[in-house]
Design an enzyme around this catalytic site. Structure first.
Site: not given
Length: 271
Positions: A10, A59-60, A153, A155, A186
């Site tokens: 994904t 959409d995940v 983020y 959490a 990254i």
């Protein structure tokens, strides 16, 4: 006839997902790409050998989308899924009181719920492929210690770490390996976005301002390859991640001290 090993990734339309797709395709794997960015997935596929990839837009955050995507990929891969790379994610920084409810809900839905839904949907395929099967999740160096300006983020990524550790135990009886990759910063297209709606400064600019380094995306992809074939559950990537991993284990109070010093100086990794 020996079937090619297969991996479904994904967030395969750019960044880490694209680099992981290229790394596994070089080894002859059949690569599935899942993303909401159709154009991005098509670009990734164009970088892979002909006939080595499969694309499915979804959409995940939607469990039904997961079921459809994995069923279609399994059919394209000859009925077998060896690895699910739960990689899709979004950044979010900023003080908690500055974040909107929509930003909070979206981040948790993609970064956390998406990983849970993916693992749940992939389980029967991975069980069928075991012992040559692996669930690998993209966590973060943010899962080692909480940071100011990164509450939601952190959490979400602490949650991914917990999912990894729990399923590593739960699925051991089924012969499925479970691990995660924990990168630092990254430099992917996601960092071009502002940290949150109330900010006009990109995440990339804030990282540069703190003096932190970026880890090459190719290094992350190589870590994915090693993690899938290795025995480590948590796999830090880059100087920041390795430093935080050591410090969180041996000197957690130092991380807290440094984080407070950065906050006092007006510097936040993502806030």
């Amino acid at each position: 006839m020996t079937l090619r090993k297969s991996i479904f990734i994904t967030g395969g339309g750019s960044g880490i997902g694209r680099a992981v797709a290229q790394r596994f395709a070089r080894e002859g794997w059949f690569v599935g790409l899942g993303d909401i960015d159709q154009a991005g997935m098509e670009e990734t596929a164009s970088l892979l050998p002909e006939g080595a990839s499969f694309i499915h837009r979804f959409d995940v955050r939607e469990p039904e989308g997961w079921d459809t995507a994995l069923a279609a990929f399994a059919e394209a891969a000859g009925g077998r899924i060896n690895v699910l790379a739960n990689n899709a994610g979004v950044p979010l920084g900023g003080s908690l009181h500055d974040l909107t409810r929509e930003e909070i809900d979206r981040t948790l839905a993609i970064n956390l719920n998406g990983v849970i839904y993916g693992a749940r949907a992939a389980y029967p395929y991975l069980k069928a492929a075991a012992p040559d099967a692996c669930l690998i999740n993209t966590s973060s160096s943010a899962a080692f210690h909480g940071q100011a300006g990164m509450t939601i983020y952190c959490a979400s990524k602490f949650g991914v770490r917990a999912i990894t550790e729990s399923l590593d135990i739960e699925w051991s009886r089924d012969g499925i390996r479970v691990c995660d990759v924990m990168p630092g910063f990254i430099d992917t297209p996601l960092l071009a976005h502002t940290s949150h709606a109330a900010s006009n400064v990109s995440v990339r600019e804030r990282v540069v301002a703190t003096g932190l380094e970026f880890t090459p995306v190719e290094e992350v992809a190589e870590t994915f390859w090693r993690a899938v074939h290795g025995g480590k559950m948590h796999n830090p990537v880059g100087k920041i991640a390795h430093t935080l991993a050591r410090a969180s284990r041996w000197t957690p109070s130092y991380i807290r001290y440094r984080a407070r010093k950065m906050l006092a100086a007006g510097l936040r990794p993502m806030g």
